[in-house]
Scaffold this motif. Structure first.
Motif, PDB file in Angstrom:
ATOM      1  N   MET A   1       0.825  -1.199   0.000  1.00  0.00           N
ATOM      2  CA  MET A   1       0.000   0.000   0.000  1.00  0.00           C
ATOM      3  C   MET A   1       0.866   1.258   0.000  1.00  0.00           C
ATOM      4  SD  MET A   1      -2.508   1.448   2.871  1.00  0.00           S
ATOM      5  CE  MET A   1      -1.067   2.183   3.594  1.00  0.00           C
ATOM      6  N   ILE A   2       0.449   2.201  -0.816  1.00  0.00           N
ATOM      7  CA  ILE A   2       1.146   3.486  -0.835  1.00  0.00           C
ATOM      8  C   ILE A   2       0.143   4.574  -0.475  1.00  0.00           C
ATOM      9  CG2 ILE A   2       2.439   5.150  -2.208  1.00  0.00           C
ATOM     10  CD1 ILE A   2       3.048   2.838  -4.153  1.00  0.00           C
ATOM     11  N   LYS A   3       0.528   5.414   0.481  1.00  0.00           N
ATOM     12  CA  LYS A   3      -0.360   6.483   0.899  1.00  0.00           C
ATOM     13  C   LYS A   3       0.420   7.789   0.781  1.00  0.00           C
ATOM     14  CE  LYS A   3      -3.608   6.785   4.768  1.00  0.00           C
ATOM     15  NZ  LYS A   3      -3.758   6.140   6.092  1.00  0.00           N
ATOM     16  N   VAL A   4      -0.054   8.663  -0.080  1.00  0.00           N
ATOM     17  CA  VAL A   4       0.606   9.948  -0.281  1.00  0.00           C
ATOM     18  C   VAL A   4      -0.317  11.033   0.262  1.00  0.00           C
ATOM     19  CG1 VAL A   4       1.433  11.583  -2.005  1.00  0.00           C
ATOM     20  CG2 VAL A   4       1.852   9.149  -2.317  1.00  0.00           C
ATOM     21  N   GLN A   5       0.196  11.815   1.205  1.00  0.00           N
ATOM     22  CA  GLN A   5      -0.652  12.835   1.837  1.00  0.00           C
ATOM     23  C   GLN A   5      -0.034  14.217   1.712  1.00  0.00           C
ATOM     24  OE1 GLN A   5      -0.909  11.138   5.759  1.00  0.00           O
ATOM     25  NE2 GLN A   5      -3.115  10.812   5.545  1.00  0.00           N
ATOM     26  N   ASN A   6      -0.748  15.106   1.064  1.00  0.00           N
ATOM     27  CA  ASN A   6      -0.360  16.523   0.961  1.00  0.00           C
ATOM     28  C   ASN A   6       1.109  16.704   0.575  1.00  0.00           C
ATOM     29  OD1 ASN A   6      -2.264  16.259   3.687  1.00  0.00           O
ATOM     30  ND2 ASN A   6      -2.989  17.673   2.124  1.00  0.00           N
ATOM     31  N   LEU A   7       1.537  15.907  -0.362  1.00  0.00           N
ATOM     32  CA  LEU A   7       2.945  15.932  -0.746  1.00  0.00           C
ATOM     33  C   LEU A   7       3.247  17.207  -1.527  1.00  0.00           C
ATOM     34  CD1 LEU A   7       5.305  13.944  -0.416  1.00  0.00           C
ATOM     35  CD2 LEU A   7       4.845  13.175  -2.732  1.00  0.00           C
ATOM     36  N   THR A   8       4.319  17.893  -1.109  1.00  0.00           N
ATOM     37  CA  THR A   8       4.705  19.147  -1.755  1.00  0.00           C
ATOM     38  C   THR A   8       6.217  19.159  -1.920  1.00  0.00           C
ATOM     39  OG1 THR A   8       2.872  20.288  -0.715  1.00  0.00           O
ATOM     40  CG2 THR A   8       4.647  21.674  -1.553  1.00  0.00           C
ATOM     41  N   LYS A   9       6.652  19.645  -3.077  1.00  0.00           N
ATOM     42  CA  LYS A   9       8.094  19.819  -3.281  1.00  0.00           C
ATOM     43  C   LYS A   9       8.349  21.211  -3.820  1.00  0.00           C
ATOM     44  CE  LYS A   9      12.384  18.650  -3.557  1.00  0.00           C
ATOM     45  NZ  LYS A   9      13.155  18.183  -2.400  1.00  0.00           N
ATOM     46  N   LYS A  10       9.197  21.934  -3.113  1.00  0.00           N
ATOM     47  CA  LYS A  10       9.538  23.288  -3.557  1.00  0.00           C
ATOM     48  C   LYS A  10      11.021  23.354  -3.856  1.00  0.00           C
ATOM     49  CE  LYS A  10       6.046  25.512  -0.704  1.00  0.00           C
ATOM     50  NZ  LYS A  10       5.847  25.925   0.688  1.00  0.00           N
ATOM     51  N   TYR A  11      11.346  24.001  -4.972  1.00  0.00           N
ATOM     52  CA  TYR A  11      12.749  24.342  -5.241  1.00  0.00           C
ATOM     53  C   TYR A  11      12.845  25.858  -5.120  1.00  0.00           C
ATOM     54  CZ  TYR A  11      13.158  19.678  -7.315  1.00  0.00           C
ATOM     55  OH  TYR A  11      13.169  18.338  -7.532  1.00  0.00           O
ATOM     56  N   ILE A  20      -0.255  17.178  -3.318  1.00  0.00           N
ATOM     57  CA  ILE A  20      -0.999  16.075  -3.918  1.00  0.00           C
ATOM     58  C   ILE A  20      -1.196  14.944  -2.911  1.00  0.00           C
ATOM     59  CG2 ILE A  20      -0.154  16.640  -6.238  1.00  0.00           C
ATOM     60  CD1 ILE A  20       1.522  14.136  -6.175  1.00  0.00           C
ATOM     61  N   SER A  21      -2.336  14.292  -3.017  1.00  0.00           N
ATOM     62  CA  SER A  21      -2.668  13.169  -2.141  1.00  0.00           C
ATOM     63  C   SER A  21      -3.327  12.080  -2.967  1.00  0.00           C
ATOM     64  CB  SER A  21      -3.658  13.589  -1.051  1.00  0.00           C
ATOM     65  OG  SER A  21      -3.154  14.670  -0.322  1.00  0.00           O
ATOM     66  N   PHE A  22      -2.918  10.858  -2.759  1.00  0.00           N
ATOM     67  CA  PHE A  22      -3.642   9.731  -3.333  1.00  0.00           C
ATOM     68  C   PHE A  22      -3.236   8.461  -2.599  1.00  0.00           C
ATOM     69  CE2 PHE A  22       0.122  10.339  -6.036  1.00  0.00           C
ATOM     70  CZ  PHE A  22       0.671   9.074  -6.038  1.00  0.00           C
ATOM     71  N   GLN A  23      -3.955   7.423  -2.880  1.00  0.00           N
ATOM     72  CA  GLN A  23      -3.655   6.163  -2.199  1.00  0.00           C
ATOM     73  C   GLN A  23      -3.763   5.013  -3.188  1.00  0.00           C
ATOM     74  OE1 GLN A  23      -5.652   5.644   1.541  1.00  0.00           O
ATOM     75  NE2 GLN A  23      -5.405   3.436   1.478  1.00  0.00           N
ATOM     76  N   VAL A  24      -2.829   4.088  -3.099  1.00  0.00           N
ATOM     77  CA  VAL A  24      -2.890   2.895  -3.942  1.00  0.00           C
ATOM     78  C   VAL A  24      -2.905   1.699  -3.011  1.00  0.00           C
ATOM     79  CG1 VAL A  24      -1.948   1.794  -5.985  1.00  0.00           C
ATOM     80  CG2 VAL A  24      -1.295   4.135  -5.462  1.00  0.00           C
ATOM     81  N   ASN A  25      -3.898   0.840  -3.184  1.00  0.00           N
ATOM     82  CA  ASN A  25      -4.005  -0.318  -2.295  1.00  0.00           C
ATOM     83  C   ASN A  25      -3.340  -1.540  -2.909  1.00  0.00           C
ATOM     84  OD1 ASN A  25      -5.535   1.137  -0.400  1.00  0.00           O
ATOM     85  ND2 ASN A  25      -7.339   0.857  -1.704  1.00  0.00           N
ATOM     86  N   LYS A  26      -3.206  -2.542  -2.061  1.00  0.00           N
ATOM     87  CA  LYS A  26      -2.629  -3.802  -2.517  1.00  0.00           C
ATOM     88  C   LYS A  26      -3.481  -4.382  -3.645  1.00  0.00           C
ATOM     89  CE  LYS A  26      -1.169  -8.271  -0.904  1.00  0.00           C
ATOM     90  NZ  LYS A  26      -1.316  -9.310   0.083  1.00  0.00           N
ATOM     91  N   GLY A  27      -2.816  -4.862  -4.681  1.00  0.00           N
ATOM     92  CA  GLY A  27      -3.548  -5.434  -5.800  1.00  0.00           C
ATOM     93  C   GLY A  27      -3.946  -4.418  -6.854  1.00  0.00           C
ATOM     94  N   ILE A  47       8.418   9.390  -3.324  1.00  0.00           N
ATOM     95  CA  ILE A  47       7.810   8.170  -2.786  1.00  0.00           C
ATOM     96  C   ILE A  47       8.889   7.155  -2.429  1.00  0.00           C
ATOM     97  CG2 ILE A  47       6.375   6.163  -3.360  1.00  0.00           C
ATOM     98  CD1 ILE A  47       4.657   8.068  -5.071  1.00  0.00           C
ATOM     99  N   THR A  48       9.926   7.072  -3.278  1.00  0.00           N
ATOM    100  CA  THR A  48      10.962   6.071  -3.043  1.00  0.00           C
ATOM    101  C   THR A  48      12.029   6.543  -2.070  1.00  0.00           C
ATOM    102  OG1 THR A  48      12.141   6.912  -4.968  1.00  0.00           O
ATOM    103  CG2 THR A  48      10.721   5.004  -5.300  1.00  0.00           C
ATOM    104  N   GLY A  49      11.910   7.799  -1.626  1.00  0.00           N
ATOM    105  CA  GLY A  49      12.868   8.278  -0.645  1.00  0.00           C
ATOM    106  C   GLY A  49      14.168   8.766  -1.244  1.00  0.00           C
ATOM    107  N   TYR A  50      14.215   8.926  -2.572  1.00  0.00           N
ATOM    108  CA  TYR A  50      15.435   9.463  -3.177  1.00  0.00           C
ATOM    109  C   TYR A  50      15.579  10.936  -2.832  1.00  0.00           C
ATOM    110  CZ  TYR A  50      18.864  10.752  -6.716  1.00  0.00           C
ATOM    111  OH  TYR A  50      19.974  11.225  -7.357  1.00  0.00           O
ATOM    112  N   MET A  51      14.419  11.604  -2.788  1.00  0.00           N
ATOM    113  CA  MET A  51      14.392  13.026  -2.456  1.00  0.00           C
ATOM    114  C   MET A  51      13.482  13.208  -1.260  1.00  0.00           C
ATOM    115  SD  MET A  51      13.411  15.109  -5.772  1.00  0.00           S
ATOM    116  CE  MET A  51      14.586  15.548  -6.993  1.00  0.00           C
ATOM    117  N   GLU A  55       6.981  19.219   2.081  1.00  0.00           N
ATOM    118  CA  GLU A  55       5.891  19.056   3.034  1.00  0.00           C
ATOM    119  C   GLU A  55       5.148  17.778   2.706  1.00  0.00           C
ATOM    120  OE1 GLU A  55       3.419  22.653   2.921  1.00  0.00           O
ATOM    121  OE2 GLU A  55       5.339  23.715   2.856  1.00  0.00           O
ATOM    122  N   GLY A  56       4.401  17.285   3.659  1.00  0.00           N
ATOM    123  CA  GLY A  56       3.567  16.117   3.406  1.00  0.00           C
ATOM    124  C   GLY A  56       4.251  14.819   3.775  1.00  0.00           C
TER     125      GLY A  56
END
Lengths: 308, 238
Positions: A1-11, A20-27, A47-51, A55-56
């Motif tokens: 499961m992936i849960k993305v909540q209020n993800l923000t990236k500023k340069y 942005i927010s969304f969710q992907v469930n198993k399957g 999501i993968t933690g590279y960056m 916020e979020g």
């Protein structure tokens, strides 16, 4: 499961990803769409933690990528935009190295063998990666991502650079993997989404402009009950005769014998039109329902976004 | 991590071993000539292998390391960014410390191999002649420490740039800087003198192992690795 909540990236002052927010469930397989520079790769990197995100939060199989990065990364298989390969290693050496840094201990050789078979790279296993073609490199990238049997896969344009046969194989593989995993894949190829994904998120300029399931998307694609007609003969009175039909709302003359006919109600008027054509001997060449392509939906969503 | 599968390692090993061998025999030949020079014998001085062969040999190797190590370290991290493999490393379940140490230890392993190869000549000398074994041991210890420090600087330099050549130039520049600051007049006593990377080697070559020299090299390595860690960690935020 992936849960993305209020993800923000500023340069600096530039907001690349805006809340942005969304969710992907198993399957589920989520298709991540958007024009170039929309922020697909940036989102996947967060999501993968590279960056790190500005916020979020991102949660992967219950682990927060910022608070518990090692546990979260253990769950992720990631294929970046450019497959991360050491050109001066042999394929098996490279996969062995990846197994090492992913902490695969048990059945290491079997897992390497298995992922090579799944991605169809067993025949080049003893060769230097630097000498291999784009298609092979891409598939080594996928093999690397699925090596430790992760519960979440993040694939940035997985079928790019592959030939048509390989594309079909890889799509099958993704579908197969998706049944017991959580997958996000980004792509430019819109039919790919229809074929592999169960959910679609379209982003533009760092914001989600459409989030929908495949079923809802199919309804949108069903179009407005229009019929595409192609005739051998062409005369100006054809349009008038077609328009005179009761169930026809309007007729769009595309020239050289092609017409788009829109029906008044949401029902099939194919029979009626065909009858008129045959009665008048107009030389029927083609009659088909006009479907909205995913491209239309995509462009619609993005251009309506522009107008706002 | 991938040193031993690439041809670079073997080429560096070969060049280093051949060069150190050539220097070794030049010193040995020089020694032999002095030994049989009748005028020198008139002064009844004793000429030791340690003084005439070993010590200049160790000094030469340290210069060779100054030239070779930047080439060894330049691609350690620069290439990662270029080949996009940094994405693999940073999304794998390992910490930045793991990455820094992994890179460093791989380079260190190759360097130890280089030292072992260059010690062949010294071992032959030891078996056939009468050099001071204490000086041999302390000399190699000093070389190991100075090389390990060079590697730490090189690793740091390669974290700064995506371009291998730029990394090599930065590390060579830094090393040379630490090398020549010892050349100031009061190098023996001043702080600047203590900072010089080569002054600390002199004691080891003379056969003296002092705590202050050990502390210097170990903290030098630590600071190099620490700075590399900071650079890698901060790059993710850009």
């Amino acid at each position: 499961m992936i849960k993305v909540q209020n993800l923000t990236k500023k340069y600096g002052n530039i907001v690349a990803i805006d809340n942005i927010s969304f969710q992907v469930n198993k399957g589920e397989i989520l298709g991540f769409l958007g024009p170039n520079g929309a922020g697909k790769t940036t989102t996947m990197r967060m999501i993968t933690g590279y960056m790190p995100a500005s916020e979020g939060r991102v949660e992967v199989s219950g682990f927060d990528i910022a608070d518990d990065p090692i546990a979260a990364k253990n769950e992720i298989g990631y294929l970046p935009e450019n497959p991360p390969l050491y050109d001066d290693m042999k394929v098996t050496d490279f996969l062995d190295f990846v197994a090492g840094i992913k902490g695969v201990q048990e059945g290491r050789a079997a897992k390497i063998e298995d992922s090579m078979n799944k991605c169809g790279i067993s025949d080049v296993k003893g060769r230097l990666i630097g000498n291999l073609s784009k298609g092979y490199r891409q598939r080594i990238g996928i093999a690397q991502a699925i090596l430790n049997d992760p519960s979440v896969l993040v694939l940035d344009e997985p079928t790019i650079g592959l030939d048509p046969k390989q594309i079909i194989e890889i799509r099958e593989l993704i579908k197969q993997l998706g049944s017991e995993r959580t997958i996000i894949l980004s792509t430019h190829i819109l039919p790919e989404v229809m074929m592999t994904c169960s959910k679609v998120v379209i982003i533009n300029k760092g914001r989600i402009v459409l989030e929908t399931t495949l079923g809802e998307l199919n309804e949108k694609l069903d179009g407005d009950n229009e019929i595409h007609l192609k005739l051998e003969k062409y005369s100006s009175d054809i349009k008038a005769k077609l328009s005179a039909l009761q169930s026809v709302q309007n007729v769009n003359d595309l020239g050289s014998g092609e017409f788009i006919i829109k029906s008044r109600q949401r029902n099939n008027i194919g029979d009626e039109i065909a009858r008129v054509v045959i009665d008048n001997n107009w030389g029927l060449k083609e009659i088909r329902p006009k479907l909205n392509t995913l491209e239309d939906v995509f462009l619609n969503v993005i251009s309506s976004e522009l107008k706002q | 991590m991938s040193y031993f599968v690439s041809p670079i390692a073997y080429i560096v090993l070969l060049v280093f071993t051949v060069l150190s061998g050539v220097f070794f025999f030049i010193y040995l030949e020089g020694f032999a000539q002095v030994q049989f020079d009748t005028r020198a014998q008139l002064f009844q001085q004793s000429f030791s292998l340690t003084e005439f062969v070993l010590q200049p040999y160790f000094g030469t190797i340290s210069v060779l390391l100054l030239l070779i190590i930047p080439m060894l370290t330049m691609r350690l991290l620069s290439e990662e960014k270029k080949q996009h493999t940094s994405e693999l490393l940073f999304t794998s379940p390992i910490t930045v410390i793991n990455i820094v140490l992994g890179k460093y230890l791989a380079a260190l392993a190759l360097f130890i191999l280089m030292l072992l190869f260059s010690s062949i000549f010294v071992i032959v000398l030891y078996l056939k002649g009468n050099p001071d074994p204490g000086v041999i041991l302390s000399g190699f210890m000093g070389l190991f420490l100075i090389g390990a420090s060079f590697l730490a600087v090189g690793l740091f330099a390669s974290s700064l740039s995506q371009n291998q050549i730029v990394s090599a130039v930065i590390s060579f520049g830094l090393l040379l800087l630490f090398w020549i600051i010892g050349a100031s007049s009061d190098a023996e006593t001043s702080v600047v003198g203590y900072l010089s990377i080569i002054n600390h080697l002199d004691n080891f070559i003379k056969g003296v192992v002092e705590v202050k020299d050990l502390v210097y090299y170990i903290s030098f390595i630590f600071i190099g690795l620490f700075l590399t860690h900071i650079v890698l960690d901060s790059q993710r935020w850009r």
